[in-house]
Design a protein around this motif. Structure first.
Motif, PDB file in Angstrom:
ATOM      1  N   THR A  10       0.812  -0.996  -0.119  1.00 25.88           N
ATOM      2  CA  THR A  10      -0.098  -0.031  -0.111  1.00 25.88           C
ATOM      3  C   THR A  10       0.973   1.193   0.214  1.00 25.88           C
ATOM      4  O   THR A  10       1.873   1.221   0.425  1.00 25.88           O
ATOM      5  CB  THR A  10      -1.030   0.263   1.068  1.00 25.88           C
ATOM      6  N   HIS A  11       0.334   2.117  -0.553  1.00 25.84           N
ATOM      7  CA  HIS A  11       1.012   3.637  -0.469  1.00 25.84           C
ATOM      8  C   HIS A  11       0.447   4.228   1.032  1.00 25.84           C
ATOM      9  O   HIS A  11      -0.567   4.254   1.328  1.00 25.84           O
ATOM     10  CB  HIS A  11       0.653   4.740  -1.482  1.00 25.84           C
ATOM     11  N   PRO A  12       1.569   4.450   1.944  1.00 28.22           N
ATOM     12  CA  PRO A  12       1.147   4.759   3.184  1.00 28.22           C
ATOM     13  C   PRO A  12       0.286   5.910   3.495  1.00 28.22           C
ATOM     14  O   PRO A  12      -0.332   5.996   4.472  1.00 28.22           O
ATOM     15  CB  PRO A  12       2.559   5.092   3.974  1.00 28.22           C
ATOM     16  N   PHE A  13       0.107   6.929   2.584  1.00 26.70           N
ATOM     17  CA  PHE A  13      -0.913   7.912   2.881  1.00 26.70           C
ATOM     18  C   PHE A  13      -1.688   8.734   1.765  1.00 26.70           C
ATOM     19  O   PHE A  13      -2.216   9.554   2.116  1.00 26.70           O
ATOM     20  CB  PHE A  13       0.142   9.259   3.630  1.00 26.70           C
ATOM     21  N   GLN A  14      -1.684   8.066   0.543  1.00 27.57           N
ATOM     22  CA  GLN A  14      -2.652   8.360  -0.295  1.00 27.57           C
ATOM     23  C   GLN A  14      -3.993   8.245  -0.054  1.00 27.57           C
ATOM     24  O   GLN A  14      -4.068   7.297   0.841  1.00 27.57           O
ATOM     25  CB  GLN A  14      -2.332   7.455  -1.721  1.00 27.57           C
ATOM     26  N   HIS A  15      -4.911   8.965  -0.725  1.00 30.33           N
ATOM     27  CA  HIS A  15      -6.324   8.986  -0.559  1.00 30.33           C
ATOM     28  C   HIS A  15      -6.938   8.310  -1.636  1.00 30.33           C
ATOM     29  O   HIS A  15      -6.816   8.945  -2.775  1.00 30.33           O
ATOM     30  CB  HIS A  15      -6.850  10.479   0.015  1.00 30.33           C
ATOM     31  N   TRP A  16      -7.696   7.419  -1.377  1.00 30.87           N
ATOM     32  CA  TRP A  16      -8.421   6.563  -2.481  1.00 30.87           C
ATOM     33  C   TRP A  16      -9.428   7.505  -3.550  1.00 30.87           C
ATOM     34  O   TRP A  16      -9.366   7.434  -4.623  1.00 30.87           O
ATOM     35  CB  TRP A  16      -9.233   5.402  -1.908  1.00 30.87           C
ATOM     36  N   SER A  17      -9.803   8.479  -2.854  1.00 30.99           N
ATOM     37  CA  SER A  17     -10.675   9.493  -3.630  1.00 30.99           C
ATOM     38  C   SER A  17     -10.170  10.346  -4.919  1.00 30.99           C
ATOM     39  O   SER A  17     -10.605  10.869  -5.479  1.00 30.99           O
ATOM     40  CB  SER A  17     -11.698  10.343  -2.480  1.00 30.99           C
ATOM     41  N   GLN A  18      -8.797  10.437  -4.641  1.00 26.79           N
ATOM     42  CA  GLN A  18      -7.900  11.291  -5.657  1.00 26.79           C
ATOM     43  C   GLN A  18      -7.500  10.321  -6.624  1.00 26.79           C
ATOM     44  O   GLN A  18      -7.054  10.802  -7.564  1.00 26.79           O
ATOM     45  CB  GLN A  18      -6.820  11.859  -4.931  1.00 26.79           C
ATOM     46  N   GLN A  19      -7.616   8.999  -6.674  1.00 27.98           N
ATOM     47  CA  GLN A  19      -7.043   8.201  -7.580  1.00 27.98           C
ATOM     48  C   GLN A  19      -7.963   7.970  -8.836  1.00 27.98           C
ATOM     49  O   GLN A  19      -9.043   8.312  -8.878  1.00 27.98           O
ATOM     50  CB  GLN A  19      -7.031   6.814  -7.160  1.00 27.98           C
ATOM     51  N   GLN A  20      -7.319   8.220 -10.188  1.00 26.65           N
ATOM     52  CA  GLN A  20      -8.093   8.365 -11.286  1.00 26.65           C
ATOM     53  C   GLN A  20      -8.008   6.742 -12.077  1.00 26.65           C
ATOM     54  O   GLN A  20      -7.078   6.093 -12.387  1.00 26.65           O
ATOM     55  CB  GLN A  20      -7.223   9.107 -12.299  1.00 26.65           C
ATOM     56  N   ILE A  21      -9.183   6.382 -12.591  1.00 28.18           N
ATOM     57  CA  ILE A  21      -9.378   5.078 -13.026  1.00 28.18           C
ATOM     58  C   ILE A  21      -8.544   5.145 -14.438  1.00 28.18           C
ATOM     59  O   ILE A  21      -8.881   6.303 -15.280  1.00 28.18           O
ATOM     60  CB  ILE A  21     -10.793   4.763 -13.297  1.00 28.18           C
ATOM     61  N   THR A  22      -8.017   3.991 -14.913  1.00 22.78           N
ATOM     62  CA  THR A  22      -7.313   4.051 -16.268  1.00 22.78           C
ATOM     63  C   THR A  22      -8.483   3.946 -17.416  1.00 22.78           C
ATOM     64  O   THR A  22      -9.384   3.019 -17.126  1.00 22.78           O
ATOM     65  CB  THR A  22      -6.554   2.884 -16.272  1.00 22.78           C
TER      66      THR A  22
END
Length: 371
Positions: free
Chosen positions: A99-111
């Motif tokens: 896992t990335h220690p501090f990323q937030h899922w809501s900021q991730q962009q679907i490919t």
């Protein structure tokens, strides 16, 4: 769609897939530059493969078909070198870790691909939360019947691979208390967990037909099992490992699976049964939560022991097979890690020493890229 025929392959051949983090070099958060990295590496030299993953801050690399530890390790090192060079040109970094220690899922962009858009529509926010990073290992099998026998026989060893590879203690800035928190994201999917206990490829075909008839399943890709058959490759696929912090550890884990597979096929120390799964969920949880310090219940003897001790005993039994497979260097690396600790321990120690989480990611990236 009927289940495709199982493509025969040479038993015990290996293939490795690694899902990797793309991080910015100014704050070491995930950055959506998979497309740029794929363009930069499009003309790479080597038999390995690189492709996008479900979100744009991830990439997946896959080895060619391998038979021995040294050639697999060397190919993964070549891959690491070429991808690291491409990343430096883009002013990004590449890191292992589940896992990335501090990323937030809501900021991730679907490919932007048809399948990933379908998964996003189907699973909602779980698709973005699936920004987790694993190592998958493929093991060649002669036919579908052998694949299913080996799949069930290997179920006993799933906790070994979880604990040895665990590298995901932090999620969204918090120490979860788990060595492998990544698998909690996988378990959220409805078709995760263990494969059904069927013994023959024909019987598995009947199960597959029933599942597709419900409309729940369209292909083998819809099963997120810990171990699953891959008939198009002629393999079984182990999916429980976190991505390690180094490619050398990834190669060692793959060859550990190869050695166990050889011992099981040659010695047939037991016949798999449904009862082997009575303690499966307990053992898997212990490995995720406590790593090498977890408890393990032998599904045959019902004896309870430390998982670290069971791995050590297994390594002793594998010495002859590791010698024949030229994998002693791989098994020694894993033996050393039993006393040094897994990657989750390493990441926690960095944070406990006073390093903020961005610095922990920076150290992980430097370790993977050999900077």
């Amino acid at each position: 769609m009927p289940l495709q025929a199982f493509t025969p392959s040479e038993p015990l051949t290996l293939g490795v897939e690694l899902e990797l983090q793309i991080v910015a070099t100014h704050d070491f958060d995930l950055v959506a530059q998979a497309d740029d990295l794929l363009r930069e590496t499009a003309r790479h030299t080597g038999a390995w493969d690189i492709k996008p993953e479900i979100t744009r801050s991830m990439i997946e690399i896959g080895s060619s078909i391998q038979t021995r530890h040294a050639s697999l390790r060397d190919e993964l090192r070549d891959l690491r070198g070429q991808i690291s060079a491409a990343a430096r040109k883009l002013n990004v970094a590449i890191a292992g870790g589940g896992t990335h220690p501090f990323q937030h899922w809501s900021q991730q962009q679907i490919t932007a691909s048809e399948r990933y858009r379908y998964l996003s529509d189907l699973y909602g926010y779980l698709a973005q939360q699936f920004t987790v990073f694993g190592q998958h290992v493929h093991l060649g099998c002669r036919d579908g019947d052998q694949a299913l026998w080996l799949l069930h026989a290997l179920s006993r060893y799933v906790p070994h691979f979880i604990a040895l590879s665990a590298s995901s203690p932090f999620v969204q800035g918090v120490d979860t208390g788990f060595d492998s928190a990544r698998l909690n994201s996988v378990f959220a999917f409805p078709l995760s967990g263990r494969a059904p206990f069927v013994r023959s490829w024909d019987e598995f075909g009947s199960y597959f037909d029933k599942m597709t008839a419900t409309g729940v399943v369209q292909s083998m890709k819809d099963f997120y099992w810990d171990l699953r058959p891959k008939p198009e490759f002629g393999t079984i696929e182990l999916r429980v490992c976190d991505t390690p912090l180094t490619v050398d550890k990834a190669a060692a884990l793959a060859c550990y699976l190869q050695c166990i597979g050889r011992q099981l096929l040659e010695e047939r120390p037991f016949e798999p049964s449904e009862d082997d799964y009575l303690v499966y969920t307990f053992n898997r949880f212990q490995a995720c939560r406590f790593g090498l310090r977890g408890e393990f219940v032998d599904p045959r003897t019902k004896q309870r022991m430390r998982l670290r001790d069971d791995i050590l005993r297994t390594l002793v039994r594998l010495d002859e097979h590791a010698l024949d497979l030229q994998a002693l260097e791989a098994t020694q690396l894993l033996r050393d890690s039993l006393f040094e600790g897994n990657d989750a321990d390493r990441l926690r120690a960095l944070h406990a020493s006073g390093q903020p989480l961005p610095a922990v990611v920076e150290a992980a990236a430097q370790r993977w890229m050999q900077a």
